[in-house]
Design an enzyme around this catalytic site. Structure first.
Site, PDB file in Angstrom:
ATOM      1  N   ASP A  17       0.824  -1.200   0.000  1.00  0.00           N
ATOM      2  CA  ASP A  17       0.000   0.000   0.000  1.00  0.00           C
ATOM      3  C   ASP A  17       0.863   1.257   0.000  1.00  0.00           C
ATOM      4  O   ASP A  17       1.978   1.246   0.504  1.00  0.00           O
ATOM      5  CB  ASP A  17      -0.902  -0.039   1.247  1.00  0.00           C
ATOM      6  N   HIS A  34       2.699   3.379  -8.958  1.00  0.00           N
ATOM      7  CA  HIS A  34       2.502   1.949  -9.232  1.00  0.00           C
ATOM      8  C   HIS A  34       3.688   1.372 -10.004  1.00  0.00           C
ATOM      9  O   HIS A  34       4.122   0.249  -9.754  1.00  0.00           O
ATOM     10  CB  HIS A  34       1.211   1.720 -10.011  1.00  0.00           C
ATOM     11  N   LEU A 128      12.014 -19.430  -5.174  1.00  0.00           N
ATOM     12  CA  LEU A 128      10.902 -18.770  -4.482  1.00  0.00           C
ATOM     13  C   LEU A 128       9.567 -19.121  -5.135  1.00  0.00           C
ATOM     14  O   LEU A 128       9.438 -19.125  -6.352  1.00  0.00           O
ATOM     15  CB  LEU A 128      11.092 -17.246  -4.524  1.00  0.00           C
TER      16      LEU A 128
END
Ligand code: FPP
Length: 237
Positions: A17, A34, A128
């Site tokens: 956020d 963004h 990952l």
């Protein structure tokens, strides 16, 4: 900071956020935030894996985010489009397995195809395990799971009594993925925003004022340090 004596969570979930506020502070459009946030994602994936984290799940677009101005939705979708394409190469290089959670049937068909290509190309990677929540909502996920479950059990109602939580979990988008031990939310907001409602039942929650584009390895280490100070009891004493 040395992480040597710390217990590293197997799975960390992140609500990324503060992109908009980060851009605003720089007199830039929200969409710039963004774009910067998307770079942070890539760095954190590498840092997380080097620290020994096995699973990382990030909230890229919620079922509620469609209500944002069209320009912002389009920018986010284009960022995700670029990401899915670039990531075919990146995931080969860093051995990362990528999976999308959420209802992707509502996305543009070209994006759905890129997602499938990336998931298939990276399916056997052993590094990952990276989950991207896209058009994701926790309630929506549970409802979709319940519908699939109902179809499967409609003819076997006598088996219902024996159904355990672990059986139902197989119907969630996260089937086969262990629940996160730690949730991180950046930018000072203290809410769950419909994220991984089932999976976060026993997670520790870490909130920081740092805005997502500024989040880095040091901040990730702070979150793990916090996690290590918790006394995890799972309802016991
Ligand atoms: C919340 O910040 C952030 C989002 C809704 C989008 C998160 C998306 C990315 C970081 C980029 C793409 C992701 C990937 C996986 C490549 P906000 O805009 O609500 O911030 P604000 O509260 O300051 O306005």
């Amino acid at each position: 900071m040395s992480m040597e004596n710390y217990e590293i969570p197997r799975h960390i979930a992140i609500i990324m956020d503060g992109n908009g506020r980060w851009a605003k502070k720089r007199m830039m459009p929200r969409t710039y935030g963004h774009a910067q946030g998307s770079k942070t994602v890539e760095k954190i994936c590498e840092d997380a894996y080097r620290m020994g984290i096995e699973y990382l799940t990030v909230y890229a677009f919620s079922t509620e985010n469609w209500q944002r101005p069209k320009e912002e939705v389009d920018t986010l979708m284009n960022l995700l489009r670029d990401y899915m394409k670039d990531c075919i190469k990146t995931s080969k290089k860093n051995n990362m397995r990528v999976r999308i959670i959420g209802d992707i049937t509502k996305l543009d068909t070209d994006l759905q195809e890129s997602i499938k290509k990336l998931e298939e190309a990276s399916a056997n990677n052993t590094g990952l395990k990276f989950q991207v929540a896209l058009n994701y909502g926790g309630r929506d996920e549970i409802l979709r799971a319940a519908k699939k479950f109902a179809v499967d059990y409609a003819a076997n109602l006598s088996e219902l009594d024996a159904v355990r939580e672990a059986d139902f979990e197989n119907y969630l988008d996260t089937a086969g993925i262990p629940s996160p031990e730690l949730l991180i939310r950046t930018s000072g907001e203290v809410r769950l925003s419909n994220y991984l409602l089932w999976q976060l039942a026993y997670a520790e929650f870490y909130f920081t004022d740092v805005l997502w584009p500024d989040f880095d390895k040091k901040e990730l280490q702070k979150a793990i340090e916090y996690y290590n100070k918790r006394d995890r009891r799972f309802g016991g004493v």
